[in-house]
Scaffold this motif. Structure first.
Motif, short mmCIF file in Angstrom:
data_model
loop_
_atom_site.label_atom_id
_atom_site.label_comp_id
_atom_site.label_asym_id
_atom_site.label_seq_id
_atom_site.Cartn_x
_atom_site.Cartn_y
_atom_site.Cartn_z
N ALA A 28 -8.14 72.42 -2.35
CA ALA A 28 -7.17 72.10 -1.29
C ALA A 28 -6.40 73.34 -0.88
O ALA A 28 -6.21 74.27 -1.66
N GLY A 29 -5.94 73.34 0.35
CA GLY A 29 -5.13 74.44 0.86
C GLY A 29 -3.70 74.30 0.40
O GLY A 29 -3.43 74.22 -0.79
N PRO A 30 -2.78 74.22 1.31
CA PRO A 30 -1.37 74.03 0.93
C PRO A 30 -1.18 72.71 0.19
O PRO A 30 -1.97 71.79 0.29
N ASN A 36 -1.61 64.80 1.16
CA ASN A 36 -2.08 63.93 2.24
C ASN A 36 -3.51 63.46 2.01
O ASN A 36 -3.83 62.29 2.24
N GLU A 37 -4.38 64.37 1.58
CA GLU A 37 -5.77 64.00 1.32
C GLU A 37 -5.86 62.99 0.19
O GLU A 37 -6.60 62.00 0.27
N VAL A 38 -5.12 63.22 -0.88
CA VAL A 38 -5.15 62.31 -2.03
C VAL A 38 -4.60 60.94 -1.65
O VAL A 38 -5.19 59.91 -1.98
N LEU A 39 -3.49 60.91 -0.95
CA LEU A 39 -2.90 59.63 -0.57
C LEU A 39 -3.80 58.84 0.37
O LEU A 39 -3.90 57.61 0.26
N THR A 40 -4.47 59.52 1.28
CA THR A 40 -5.40 58.85 2.18
C THR A 40 -6.58 58.28 1.40
O THR A 40 -6.97 57.12 1.60
N LEU A 41 -7.13 59.07 0.50
CA LEU A 41 -8.26 58.63 -0.31
C LEU A 41 -7.85 57.45 -1.20
O LEU A 41 -8.59 56.46 -1.31
N CYS A 42 -6.69 57.53 -1.80
CA CYS A 42 -6.23 56.46 -2.69
C CYS A 42 -5.93 55.18 -1.91
O CYS A 42 -6.19 54.08 -2.40
N ASP A 43 -5.38 55.31 -0.73
CA ASP A 43 -5.10 54.15 0.09
C ASP A 43 -6.38 53.40 0.43
O ASP A 43 -6.45 52.17 0.31
N GLU A 44 -7.43 54.13 0.80
CA GLU A 44 -8.71 53.51 1.11
C GLU A 44 -9.32 52.85 -0.13
O GLU A 44 -9.88 51.76 -0.06
N ALA A 45 -9.22 53.53 -1.26
CA ALA A 45 -9.79 52.98 -2.50
C ALA A 45 -9.05 51.72 -2.94
O ALA A 45 -9.67 50.77 -3.42
N LEU A 46 -7.73 51.71 -2.79
CA LEU A 46 -6.97 50.53 -3.18
C LEU A 46 -7.28 49.33 -2.29
O LEU A 46 -7.29 48.19 -2.75
N GLU A 47 -7.54 49.58 -1.02
CA GLU A 47 -7.89 48.48 -0.11
C GLU A 47 -9.21 47.84 -0.50
O GLU A 47 -9.37 46.63 -0.36
N ASP A 48 -10.16 48.64 -1.00
CA ASP A 48 -11.49 48.14 -1.33
C ASP A 48 -11.62 47.65 -2.77
O ASP A 48 -12.67 47.16 -3.15
N SER A 49 -10.58 47.78 -3.58
CA SER A 49 -10.70 47.42 -4.98
C SER A 49 -10.12 46.03 -5.25
O SER A 49 -9.24 45.56 -4.54
N ALA A 50 -10.64 45.41 -6.29
CA ALA A 50 -10.13 44.11 -6.74
C ALA A 50 -8.85 44.34 -7.53
O ALA A 50 -8.54 45.47 -7.93
N LEU A 59 -4.64 55.25 -11.92
CA LEU A 59 -4.75 56.31 -12.90
C LEU A 59 -5.42 57.55 -12.30
O LEU A 59 -4.94 58.68 -12.48
N PHE A 60 -6.52 57.35 -11.58
CA PHE A 60 -7.19 58.47 -10.94
C PHE A 60 -6.29 59.13 -9.88
O PHE A 60 -6.25 60.36 -9.77
N CYS A 61 -5.59 58.31 -9.11
CA CYS A 61 -4.70 58.85 -8.08
C CYS A 61 -3.56 59.65 -8.70
O CYS A 61 -3.19 60.71 -8.19
N THR A 62 -3.03 59.17 -9.81
CA THR A 62 -1.99 59.91 -10.51
C THR A 62 -2.50 61.26 -10.97
O THR A 62 -1.80 62.27 -10.86
N GLY A 63 -3.72 61.28 -11.50
CA GLY A 63 -4.32 62.54 -11.93
C GLY A 63 -4.52 63.51 -10.79
O GLY A 63 -4.28 64.71 -10.93
N MET A 64 -4.97 62.99 -9.65
CA MET A 64 -5.18 63.88 -8.49
C MET A 64 -3.85 64.41 -7.97
O MET A 64 -3.76 65.59 -7.61
#
Length: 73
Positions: A28-30, A36-50, A59-64
């Motif tokens: 990642a750059g700055p 922003n990239e992590v939060l976008t990715l996590c938001d999409e993953a949370l929408e698709d998860s049970a 846990l993965f989002c916290t690590g990222m």
């Protein structure tokens, strides 16, 4: 038969988070862009998860996000 595509999609989302946990902070750059990239990715993953998969996604989002913070040091 529609259970299989849903499970496959969820497995891909969790796998993407696992890979992103190690690569996203490294390339990642700055720091703001990293967050922003992590939060976008996590938001999409949370929408698709049970409901029972959400703790693992968290846990993965916290690590990222920790990787983004470590990059700022």
């Amino acid at each position: 038969m529609k259970i299989v595509p849903s499970r496959t999609r969820k497995a891909i989302a969790v796998s993407t988070l696992a890979v992103g946990a190690f690569t996203s902070p490294l390339f990642a750059g700055p720091v703001e862009d990293c967050y922003n990239e992590v939060l976008t990715l996590c938001d999409e993953a949370l929408e698709d998860s049970a409901w029972w998969q959400k703790p693992a996604v968290g846990l993965f989002c916290t690590g990222m996000l920790a990787g983004c913070a470590f990059e700022a040091i």
